[in-house]
Design an enzyme around this catalytic site. Sequence first.
Site, PDB file in Angstrom:
ATOM      1  N   SER A   1       0.893  -1.153   0.000  1.00 36.85           N
ATOM      2  CA  SER A   1       0.000   0.000   0.000  1.00 36.85           C
ATOM      3  C   SER A   1       0.928   1.197   0.000  1.00 36.85           C
ATOM      4  O   SER A   1       1.679   1.415   0.971  1.00 36.85           O
ATOM      5  CB  SER A   1      -0.896  -0.009   1.231  1.00 36.85           C
ATOM      6  OG  SER A   1      -1.727   1.135   1.208  1.00 36.85           O
ATOM      7  N   LEU A   2       0.930   1.961  -1.080  1.00 37.12           N
ATOM      8  CA  LEU A   2       1.962   2.974  -1.266  1.00 37.12           C
ATOM      9  C   LEU A   2       1.881   4.094  -0.228  1.00 37.12           C
ATOM     10  O   LEU A   2       0.842   4.359   0.350  1.00 37.12           O
ATOM     11  CB  LEU A   2       1.895   3.518  -2.696  1.00 37.12           C
ATOM     12  CG  LEU A   2       2.336   2.479  -3.740  1.00 37.12           C
ATOM     13  CD1 LEU A   2       2.027   2.966  -5.156  1.00 37.12           C
ATOM     14  CD2 LEU A   2       3.822   2.178  -3.602  1.00 37.12           C
TER      15      LEU A   2
ATOM     16  N   GLU B   1      -2.952  11.359  11.859  1.00 32.45           N
ATOM     17  CA  GLU B   1      -3.240  10.041  12.416  1.00 32.45           C
ATOM     18  C   GLU B   1      -2.545   8.913  11.661  1.00 32.45           C
ATOM     19  O   GLU B   1      -2.234   7.872  12.246  1.00 32.45           O
ATOM     20  CB  GLU B   1      -4.755   9.802  12.449  1.00 32.45           C
ATOM     21  CG  GLU B   1      -5.520  10.726  13.402  1.00 32.45           C
ATOM     22  CD  GLU B   1      -5.766  12.118  12.862  1.00 32.45           C
ATOM     23  OE1 GLU B   1      -5.511  12.341  11.649  1.00 32.45           O
ATOM     24  OE2 GLU B   1      -6.212  12.999  13.618  1.00 32.45           O
TER      25      GLU B   1
ATOM     26  N   GLN C   1     -17.204  14.122  15.658  1.00 38.21           N
ATOM     27  CA  GLN C   1     -16.273  13.713  16.721  1.00 38.21           C
ATOM     28  C   GLN C   1     -16.624  12.355  17.328  1.00 38.21           C
ATOM     29  O   GLN C   1     -15.924  11.891  18.230  1.00 38.21           O
ATOM     30  CB  GLN C   1     -16.275  14.748  17.865  1.00 38.21           C
ATOM     31  CG  GLN C   1     -16.289  16.190  17.427  1.00 38.21           C
ATOM     32  CD  GLN C   1     -15.014  16.608  16.738  1.00 38.21           C
ATOM     33  OE1 GLN C   1     -13.941  16.517  17.310  1.00 38.21           O
ATOM     34  NE2 GLN C   1     -15.128  17.044  15.486  1.00 38.21           N
TER      35      GLN C   1
END
Lengths: 615, 615
Positions: free
Chosen positions: A116-117, A356, A417
């Site tokens: 997965s690049l 993240e 959220q």
Amino acid sequence: MNTDELVELGQQLRVDSVRAAAEAGSGHPTSSMSAADLMAVLLAHHLRYDFERPDHPGNDRFVLSKGHASPLLYAAFKAAGAIDDEELLTFRKLGSRLEGHPTPQRLPWVETATGSLGQGLPIGVGMALAGRRLDRAGYRVWVLCGDSELAEGSIWEAAEHAGHEQLDNLVLIVDVNRLGQRGPTRHGHDLDAYARRFRAFDWHTVEIDGHDLDAIDRAYGEALSTAGQPTAIIARTLKGKGVADIEDREGLHGKPLKDADEAIEELGGVRDLRVQVHEPPSVRPPRTADDGDLELPRWEKGEEAATRDAFGRALAALGTARGDVVVLDGEVGDSTRAELFAKEHPDRYFECYIAEQQLVAAAVGMARRGWVPYAATFAAFLTRAHDFVRMASVSGSGINLNGSHAGVSIGQDGPSQMGLEDLAMMRAIHGSTVLYPCDANQTAKLVAQTADLAGVRYLRTSRGSSRVIYGPDEEFPVGGSKVLRSSGRDRLTVVAAGVTVHEALAAADALEREDIPVRVIDLYSVKPVDRDTLRQAADDTGCLLTVEDHRAEGGLGDAVLDAFCDGRPVPRLVRLAVGTMPGSASPAEQLRAAGIDAASIAASARLLVEQAIVA
Amino acid sequence: MNTDELVELGQQLRVDSVRAAAEAGSGHPTSSMSAADLMAVLLAHHLRYDFERPDHPGNDRFVLSKGHASPLLYAAFKAAGAIDDEELLTFRKLGSRLEGHPTPQRLPWVETATGSLGQGLPIGVGMALAGRRLDRAGYRVWVLCGDSELAEGSIWEAAEHAGHEQLDNLVLIVDVNRLGQRGPTRHGHDLDAYARRFRAFDWHTVEIDGHDLDAIDRAYGEALSTAGQPTAIIARTLKGKGVADIEDREGLHGKPLKDADEAIEELGGVRDLRVQVHEPPSVRPPRTADDGDLELPRWEKGEEAATRDAFGRALAALGTARGDVVVLDGEVGDSTRAELFAKEHPDRYFECYIAEQQLVAAAVGMARRGWVPYAATFAAFLTRAHDFVRMASVSGSGINLNGSHAGVSIGQDGPSQMGLEDLAMMRAIHGSTVLYPCDANQTAKLVAQTADLAGVRYLRTSRGSSRVIYGPDEEFPVGGSKVLRSSGRDRLTVVAAGVTVHEALAAADALEREDIPVRVIDLYSVKPVDRDTLRQAADDTGCLLTVEDHRAEGGLGDAVLDAFCDGRPVPRLVRLAVGTMPGSASPAEQLRAAGIDAASIAASARLLVEQAIVA
């Protein structure tokens, strides 16, 4: 090696890439050929690595971010004597260690699964950060990227992280072969387009002809002597280099060469050069355990506490007991309470800011170096790193993830959220453990246990306070559950976790007063589930009512099914979950609006009794 | 407005932000106050927008990427006369349109839901791209970002996209208030750190004092007169600006002011200025339908074809019939076959390169402008965009996503390329539709239907060829299924979708020869599921055997449960799914190793019969 020998080595890597792909009937030889000279010089002159001791603490680390160029990697392993020619030709076959995209689960010299690049650099940054701030060993981290993958935002999260942390033990090599899968990249052979981006992110850059062996050699030397900055070597290359018919041509990505024999002849035929890779320097042994006794925080029954607070306090205590625990924050440490760890162990706390993907990638990199990382952010925002979590499981990486602010019960902040899909995401990760505690003592015990589990461990925590219902000495084994209400007369079983446990208990109390006794199970271990207890409840009560602060799909309700999917009789099931798009409202209003509060549970139970659906 | 009036307007926006948060008891007033002057000048001098006609084709588009600064947005709406003071003070209350983070589902002037940081700019790029290449209207897109969110990689995917497309109709305003949620950002007030990054990505940049109204005004003017490049205005601001006690201070993120009355007094008290926002220019009406008849591609029964091929061909046909269909590619259009659309409709094809977050974000932006986007990449790589898909559902955005190369059946490329978690991810998205066809005609019919559905529509396609089992005129309603084998003597029901339909049919044929008749259901509509057919099968056969090329969690097996979670009797269930970590192998070897091939299905069925578990 002198330049002539390096030329030969580069050609050998090409030939072996062509041969492996030809034998397999698939694979990416042209993407391997562009980077062969870059690899040859690295292997022969700069890499310090003991292939017989892949866990040597002084070993450099090499990451093939462009994982599809695996033939080149395996050709290099052969040149280094790590595998033989026979194994090289097992490429992509059933049972071979040489997969289409490399994984550390099969090959000890592979640091992380790629394919997965845009993931190799972020994970390499995690390893370089571990080298600099944790291991304090002199190893260097080399990452070979393609040019296409620089379009991934994760690359720039990593660039920002490495630049800011001044990781001069990190060298990025970009194989600018101009061609992506379906055609030219945005920038073609404009090396400066890439170089000025990296410079803007505070990297040192070198632009070279990636087929000029002396230039490559000098660039690597320059990278190693650059202090205070990571270096990006931007190398102009040709896809399919060395075979005139395919060189720099479109439409040949991911395809074996049409006439492999002819190509091999043009490349000078099969060679069997063997490279003596530099030994790693002897370094002091890795961290010696300075572990102490674990003294988890304790709460008395009846106190009010948020599970996120318990997470932070337990993590700090775990860090005191174990020197191998590290914590990574996505710039919300005050919310997840990861900052409680930072206050006590600042040297093992890593601020990854609002990025993240990089948060999880850095954790994967550190785990590879033997550390036990806990990465924390809002449950909702872990979706941002879904692909990294998925690939972590391909790597067999042991990482802990914490998602706070789960569910509608966060209240006013609204759906952006609210983690409402996180259980589904984490349950589907191969080999994962998914935990969702409902009180502070339970949280603390689970935090401590996850440190030694394998695979991806996910702990879901809540924003608001809840009553402590378990004593501080109670145990909560992973794969277990707690039966909180039970009698021989139970007419149904309510299965809950996290905030809904408290709602279920309140509902059970109300129903008890109406002489409708119900069993209540706290299914804190969402994966694996406690099959025995669920099956017993099914046998005893015939109907399970699941209630969760999560979407109906893939969460607690579906997890309960795991206990019944082997052909045995299945109890009747009713599933209460969040079926609407919430807005802003107080936590109590949210639970009511979603139909997962005590009143909704009780109402459903009454209805089932009235309809004589339950026992 | 003159400068004095602008000062007053800025103060009004601050005061109203403080008041709204105080009344709510939560919210982000300090993050609103830093950007108030930037908003005041935009609203009064540069924005062209008719609040009574939010769908006016000439309207500028404004995106609050830092969605937590919603009080500022609502204060601006009030100043523009779109909402009144009474509504302003409903902020964050149950039922209010003024949510903690803005969403277009509640407020017509909100272009996209924000609150997950780093999404506003990518979606704004999608709208600007629509403005330039599709609508050809003169509207400008204004995006207000915080500085913290520039750490998100998605920002740099967007920066790359906008720079490359030379979107000079896009203006980014960065509110550099130096403070994130838990403390200072990486770059503090170093404006040049941000400016040089954007310049490296081929943007024009302007650095200003974000509280100097004339400088702001000039910067907006400069941005609008810059040709051939998007502009980023990097504005130095102070968080909590205007109230000495809180200005530029840490620890006050996301909290109402302690003494709101005093702060309001310091800000000069409550005002009721009304801004006359510039009218949008009259533009030619949006695209007039040049739609023709839909002539879907047709295959004869018994032909071999891959569903990905059918997807590409159907998409091209749909594009011919409908002028509002646009296609976005993640640099794998030759694999997903999206390129078949490009060949016929190059003007409506958007290459997003390897940047899946931007791929989905651009689709969301275009959908907001009335286009019907289909975004395609590998199913595995859509996990990269999970948070964007989640937020698209909060926006109520109507987008089509295609994930190709689903499951282990892709073969040699190995687990990094295999979509094995995509059904779980997509099913848990609120309001989503999840489709998984098994043959070419079915695929084509589903592609056509998805164009007019609401919400996120996901179509899962396969790499390899499979036999065409349906005629070209068969219909496949969303929410339906097909019973492919059925008799009055069926001893169990096999539920399959996609590649496993063919395995299930082969198994059924083998079992039939052994006098074990089984029903076979093609559950091509994974969400919503065909409750009636599944319930009938349960009643008739008592046992459902699900088989899927996906993880056990959250996929087809769990989807079947949707038909039985209302307290009715549940059939016995057996679930065959991918429970191991695959390596490289041929497609047939993969299916066998995962235990989801015909032989495995037949073996499970036989075992159930022998154990007398089934009817």
